[in-house]
Design a protein around this motif. Structure first.
Motif, PDB file in Angstrom:
ATOM      1  N   CYS A   8      -3.024  -1.795  -2.314  1.00 12.92           N
ATOM      2  CA  CYS A   8      -4.206  -2.372  -2.974  1.00 12.92           C
ATOM      3  C   CYS A   8      -4.120  -3.890  -3.129  1.00 12.92           C
ATOM      4  CB  CYS A   8      -4.433  -1.711  -4.325  1.00 12.92           C
ATOM      5  SG  CYS A   8      -3.158  -2.063  -5.567  1.00 12.92           S
ATOM      6  N   GLU A   9      -2.948  -4.471  -2.867  1.00 14.76           N
ATOM      7  CA  GLU A   9      -2.688  -5.905  -2.945  1.00 14.76           C
ATOM      8  C   GLU A   9      -2.757  -6.480  -4.359  1.00 14.76           C
ATOM      9  OE1 GLU A   9      -4.989  -7.915   0.055  1.00 14.76           O
ATOM     10  OE2 GLU A   9      -3.984  -6.843   1.672  1.00 14.76           O
ATOM     11  N   LYS A  10      -2.751  -5.614  -5.377  1.00 10.03           N
ATOM     12  CA  LYS A  10      -2.688  -6.084  -6.759  1.00 10.03           C
ATOM     13  C   LYS A  10      -1.234  -6.385  -7.107  1.00 10.03           C
ATOM     14  CE  LYS A  10      -6.675  -3.456  -8.324  1.00 10.03           C
ATOM     15  NZ  LYS A  10      -7.133  -2.308  -9.109  1.00 10.03           N
ATOM     16  N   GLU A  11      -1.031  -7.335  -8.028  1.00 12.80           N
ATOM     17  CA  GLU A  11       0.313  -7.690  -8.451  1.00 12.80           C
ATOM     18  C   GLU A  11       1.003  -6.465  -9.055  1.00 12.80           C
ATOM     19  OE1 GLU A  11       2.463 -10.656 -11.636  1.00 12.80           O
ATOM     20  OE2 GLU A  11       0.576 -11.302 -10.735  1.00 12.80           O
TER      21      GLU A  11
ATOM     22  N   MET B 190       7.349   3.400  -1.382  1.00 17.25           N
ATOM     23  CA  MET B 190       7.117   4.839  -1.433  1.00 17.25           C
ATOM     24  C   MET B 190       6.278   5.180  -2.647  1.00 17.25           C
ATOM     25  SD  MET B 190      11.062   5.995  -2.350  1.00 17.25           S
ATOM     26  CE  MET B 190      11.780   5.018  -1.046  1.00 17.25           C
ATOM     27  N   SER B 191       5.559   6.266  -2.522  1.00 20.26           N
ATOM     28  CA  SER B 191       4.746   6.710  -3.650  1.00 20.26           C
ATOM     29  C   SER B 191       5.671   7.062  -4.809  1.00 20.26           C
ATOM     30  CB  SER B 191       3.902   7.931  -3.256  1.00 20.26           C
ATOM     31  OG  SER B 191       4.732   9.073  -3.115  1.00 20.26           O
TER      32      SER B 191
ATOM     33  N   HIS C 100       1.308   1.334 -10.461  1.00 23.48           N
ATOM     34  CA  HIS C 100       1.163   2.640 -11.093  1.00 23.48           C
ATOM     35  C   HIS C 100       0.262   3.570 -10.291  1.00 23.48           C
ATOM     36  CE1 HIS C 100       3.552   1.569 -14.559  1.00 23.48           C
ATOM     37  NE2 HIS C 100       2.958   0.391 -14.534  1.00 23.48           N
ATOM     38  N   GLU C 101      -0.618   2.999  -9.516  1.00 20.24           N
ATOM     39  CA  GLU C 101      -1.537   3.816  -8.720  1.00 20.24           C
ATOM     40  C   GLU C 101      -0.934   4.253  -7.382  1.00 20.24           C
ATOM     41  OE1 GLU C 101      -6.035   3.597  -6.852  1.00 20.24           O
ATOM     42  OE2 GLU C 101      -5.396   2.069  -8.277  1.00 20.24           O
ATOM     43  N   HIS C 102      -0.146   3.352  -6.736  1.00 18.41           N
ATOM     44  CA  HIS C 102       0.276   3.646  -5.370  1.00 18.41           C
ATOM     45  C   HIS C 102       1.768   3.873  -5.168  1.00 18.41           C
ATOM     46  CE1 HIS C 102      -3.669   1.606  -4.723  1.00 18.41           C
ATOM     47  NE2 HIS C 102      -3.829   2.761  -4.118  1.00 18.41           N
TER      48      HIS C 102
END
Length: 123
Positions: A79-82, A32-33, A100-102
């Protein structure tokens, strides 16, 4: 649509306590956001009874150093970032996986554990 960071199966849209989340039907995790996560914690639509609270606090008390160690890399489904691993608070040992972004990934029982802990702070 995004894939589960644990199972890699496709996440499904789900409403959790009136809020839009992504849900894994295989491992029962939720993504969740950050905004939705904060709203879920503030939401008083569901009240945990005393037995549920005792059970959750017993689970949290039983968490040892082993449980606080990273259980593997979790990538953001968007975004598939760790994702960053971070305890919910100094007093609550639930480890959140944060982008932190999503948003935040919560494994199957973590959402309930965090909600019960957060509710106890409001009493």
């Amino acid at each position: 649509m995004a894939n589960c960071p644990r199972c890699k199966v496709m996440l499904q849209s789900e409403t959790y306590e009136g809020f839009d989340t992504l849900f894994c039907s295989n491992c029962w995790g939720h993504f969740m956001s950050n905004k939705v996560f904060a709203a879920v914690l503030q939401h008083d639509g569901y009240t945990f009874d005393e037995e549920e609270r005792k059970s959750v606090f017993s689970q949290l008390a039983a968490k040892g150093e082993h449980d606080l160690i990273s259980d593997g890399v979790v990538s953001c489904p968007i975004c598939e970032k760790e994702m960053e691993k971070k305890p919910f608070s100094d007093a609550c040992p639930v480890i959140l996986d944060l982008c932190h972004e999503h948003g935040v990934w919560l494994d199957s029982v973590e959402i309930k554990q965090v909600q019960v802990y957060f509710d106890s702070l409001q009493d």
